[in-house]
Design a protein around this motif. Sequence first.
Motif, PDB file in Angstrom:
ATOM      1  N   GLU A 199      19.812  48.102 -71.529  1.00 43.58           N
ATOM      2  CA  GLU A 199      20.604  49.270 -71.850  1.00 43.58           C
ATOM      3  C   GLU A 199      21.927  49.064 -70.578  1.00 43.58           C
ATOM      4  OE1 GLU A 199      18.385  52.621 -72.325  1.00 43.58           O
ATOM      5  OE2 GLU A 199      16.776  51.921 -73.561  1.00 43.58           O
ATOM      6  N   ALA A 200      21.326  48.691 -69.621  1.00 47.62           N
ATOM      7  CA  ALA A 200      22.470  48.883 -68.473  1.00 47.62           C
ATOM      8  C   ALA A 200      23.468  47.626 -68.505  1.00 47.62           C
ATOM      9  CB  ALA A 200      22.075  48.517 -67.207  1.00 47.62           C
ATOM     10  N   GLU A 201      22.912  46.692 -69.225  1.00 44.81           N
ATOM     11  CA  GLU A 201      24.100  45.418 -69.498  1.00 44.81           C
ATOM     12  C   GLU A 201      24.880  46.029 -70.766  1.00 44.81           C
ATOM     13  OE1 GLU A 201      25.915  41.619 -69.218  1.00 44.81           O
ATOM     14  OE2 GLU A 201      25.124  43.013 -67.824  1.00 44.81           O
ATOM     15  N   LEU A 202      24.138  46.210 -71.839  1.00 43.01           N
ATOM     16  CA  LEU A 202      25.084  46.942 -72.770  1.00 43.01           C
ATOM     17  C   LEU A 202      26.029  48.080 -72.422  1.00 43.01           C
ATOM     18  CD1 LEU A 202      22.025  46.963 -75.580  1.00 43.01           C
ATOM     19  CD2 LEU A 202      23.833  45.331 -75.391  1.00 43.01           C
ATOM     20  N   ALA A 203      25.639  48.764 -71.531  1.00 41.55           N
ATOM     21  CA  ALA A 203      26.528  49.623 -71.163  1.00 41.55           C
ATOM     22  C   ALA A 203      27.897  49.136 -70.472  1.00 41.55           C
ATOM     23  CB  ALA A 203      25.928  50.723 -70.198  1.00 41.55           C
ATOM     24  N   ARG A 204      27.454  48.009 -69.601  1.00 40.70           N
ATOM     25  CA  ARG A 204      28.511  47.440 -68.874  1.00 40.70           C
ATOM     26  C   ARG A 204      29.543  46.689 -69.812  1.00 40.70           C
ATOM     27  NH1 ARG A 204      30.158  42.485 -66.828  1.00 40.70           N
ATOM     28  NH2 ARG A 204      28.273  41.406 -67.722  1.00 40.70           N
ATOM     29  N   THR A 205      28.855  46.027 -70.902  1.00 39.58           N
ATOM     30  CA  THR A 205      29.747  44.854 -71.701  1.00 39.58           C
ATOM     31  C   THR A 205      30.088  45.803 -73.090  1.00 39.58           C
ATOM     32  OG1 THR A 205      27.538  44.652 -72.723  1.00 39.58           O
ATOM     33  CG2 THR A 205      28.383  42.934 -71.078  1.00 39.58           C
ATOM     34  N   ILE A 206      29.406  46.485 -73.753  1.00 35.39           N
ATOM     35  CA  ILE A 206      30.197  47.292 -75.074  1.00 35.39           C
ATOM     36  C   ILE A 206      30.060  48.670 -74.902  1.00 35.39           C
ATOM     37  CG2 ILE A 206      29.064  45.068 -76.473  1.00 35.39           C
ATOM     38  CD1 ILE A 206      26.815  47.143 -77.278  1.00 35.39           C
ATOM     39  N   GLY A 207      29.842  49.311 -73.714  1.00 36.06           N
ATOM     40  CA  GLY A 207      30.242  50.638 -73.494  1.00 36.06           C
ATOM     41  C   GLY A 207      28.935  51.539 -73.991  1.00 36.06           C
ATOM     42  N   THR A 208      27.823  51.168 -74.608  1.00 36.38           N
ATOM     43  CA  THR A 208      27.093  52.144 -75.113  1.00 36.38           C
ATOM     44  C   THR A 208      26.260  53.006 -73.905  1.00 36.38           C
ATOM     45  OG1 THR A 208      25.467  50.360 -75.165  1.00 36.38           O
ATOM     46  CG2 THR A 208      26.851  50.872 -77.085  1.00 36.38           C
ATOM     47  N   THR A 209      26.082  54.110 -74.369  1.00 40.21           N
ATOM     48  CA  THR A 209      25.112  55.219 -73.410  1.00 40.21           C
ATOM     49  C   THR A 209      24.106  55.655 -74.076  1.00 40.21           C
ATOM     50  OG1 THR A 209      26.257  56.892 -74.362  1.00 40.21           O
ATOM     51  CG2 THR A 209      27.256  56.069 -72.680  1.00 40.21           C
ATOM     52  N   THR A 210      23.413  55.354 -75.452  1.00 37.89           N
ATOM     53  CA  THR A 210      22.437  55.614 -76.074  1.00 37.89           C
ATOM     54  C   THR A 210      21.873  54.490 -76.879  1.00 37.89           C
ATOM     55  OG1 THR A 210      22.885  58.082 -76.046  1.00 37.89           O
ATOM     56  CG2 THR A 210      21.272  56.979 -77.464  1.00 37.89           C
ATOM     57  N   ALA A 211      20.733  53.987 -76.633  1.00 42.96           N
ATOM     58  CA  ALA A 211      20.005  52.738 -77.215  1.00 42.96           C
ATOM     59  C   ALA A 211      18.712  53.610 -77.921  1.00 42.96           C
ATOM     60  CB  ALA A 211      19.364  51.457 -76.183  1.00 42.96           C
ATOM     61  N   ILE A 212      18.712  52.933 -79.393  1.00 41.58           N
ATOM     62  CA  ILE A 212      17.888  53.223 -80.117  1.00 41.58           C
ATOM     63  C   ILE A 212      16.996  51.896 -80.242  1.00 41.58           C
ATOM     64  CG2 ILE A 212      17.012  54.386 -82.323  1.00 41.58           C
ATOM     65  CD1 ILE A 212      19.626  56.312 -82.251  1.00 41.58           C
ATOM     66  N   TRP A 213      15.774  51.918 -80.034  1.00 42.55           N
ATOM     67  CA  TRP A 213      15.011  50.719 -80.010  1.00 42.55           C
ATOM     68  C   TRP A 213      14.134  50.817 -81.346  1.00 42.55           C
ATOM     69  CZ3 TRP A 213      15.204  46.394 -76.979  1.00 42.55           C
ATOM     70  CH2 TRP A 213      16.050  46.613 -75.602  1.00 42.55           C
ATOM     71  N   LEU A 214      14.219  49.745 -82.303  1.00 44.70           N
ATOM     72  CA  LEU A 214      13.590  49.640 -83.402  1.00 44.70           C
ATOM     73  C   LEU A 214      12.406  48.751 -82.945  1.00 44.70           C
ATOM     74  CD1 LEU A 214      16.066  49.277 -86.246  1.00 44.70           C
ATOM     75  CD2 LEU A 214      15.040  51.515 -85.397  1.00 44.70           C
ATOM     76  N   PRO A 215      11.271  48.748 -83.503  1.00 44.06           N
ATOM     77  CA  PRO A 215       9.875  47.972 -82.983  1.00 44.06           C
ATOM     78  C   PRO A 215      10.396  46.369 -83.533  1.00 44.06           C
ATOM     79  CG  PRO A 215       9.373  49.216 -84.607  1.00 44.06           C
ATOM     80  CD  PRO A 215      10.699  49.834 -84.502  1.00 44.06           C
ATOM     81  N   TYR A 216      10.800  46.226 -84.725  1.00 51.40           N
ATOM     82  CA  TYR A 216      10.772  44.861 -85.325  1.00 51.40           C
ATOM     83  C   TYR A 216      11.884  44.963 -86.367  1.00 51.40           C
ATOM     84  CZ  TYR A 216       7.038  47.506 -87.106  1.00 51.40           C
ATOM     85  OH  TYR A 216       6.283  48.513 -87.693  1.00 51.40           O
TER      86      TYR A 216
END
Length: 350
Positions: free
Chosen positions: A179-196
């Motif tokens: 999530e931190a790497e996505l925040a740095r690269t694509i600017g997201t602040t909220t990650a929603i994790w699907l299991p599969y």
Amino acid sequence: MSWRQPAEGVPQERVWMAYPVTGYSLGDTESERDEARRTWAEVAHAIADHEPVTVLVDPGEIDHARRYLSSEITIVEAPLDDAWARDIGPTFVVDDESGRLGAIDWVFNGWGAAEWATWGKDQHIGKLIAELSGAELITSPMINEGGGIQVDGSGTVLLTESVQLGQGRNSDWTAAQVEAELARTIGTTTAIWLPYGLTRDNETFGTRGHVDIVAAIPTPGTVLVHEQTDPAHPDHAVSAEIMRVLADARDAQGRAFDIIGVPAPEGLTDSEGFVDHSYINHLVINDAVIACRFDDPRDDAAAAILADAYPGRAIVGIDARPLFARGGGVHCITQQQPAVQSAKRVVPIP
């Protein structure tokens, strides 16, 4: 700079593709090779009716590409292992303050170092497209593919535990690190994790769970979800669980999602077993949506759902069965580049 991956429906400069190359994506027989070349070309021409298209072509396929692709398609010669531009190419981002275009070059390792995959050439395509597009290159140490993320452009990202945290990718990372790497690269602040992801996509020749065949966000606060309505298909339980996770989730603005089920095609199997045919794997472009069709009774109903989700855009259907037989769909073979003032156009090769 503060980078942000915009929603797919923003104005676009062009779409990038990669043409099928010798191997499973092209096929073994002349009829299979013709089918692949025609299908990739059909997608390219459908997009070109609305915006520019650039297709990367392996040197061994240049002559064939020039026969199947019209002169309105820009062809760029580049060594390729495969033809899934969404995954081997970069993820484009923008800096809202400067108006600059960036391109995230993820680490690509053949969908988690799958035993059947090769990626010695494809691992360089992200950097190449960044250079051709005039985007600022942003390198990431994270193993990821464009088909493994879906964003709303307003801070929310959908992703899958079996992909970003799965074996062969970033299995030694924590969810917080991803999530931190996505925040740095694509600017997201909220990650929603699907299991599969879907069942076939988790089998030997799949991506191990890409989200772009499962869920899409047409507008912030709304999510389209693949809905397998037949209990005989193993994805019946999969889609029910994904809908449950999304029902409990909140986006970056704290909103509950308006969940819209997009029923799967009625056809359940092919010669290899249960299919993962999905209308979710569509491409949003300027003034249109390039949608998957399967010669199925539900094709028109799915197109109507997409028309409601993307008002004002024409729904252009493509027979996606040749794509899914090779492991993906329309979204998988394309990568959109948002329009910004700083990006330079590529120059067509003679």
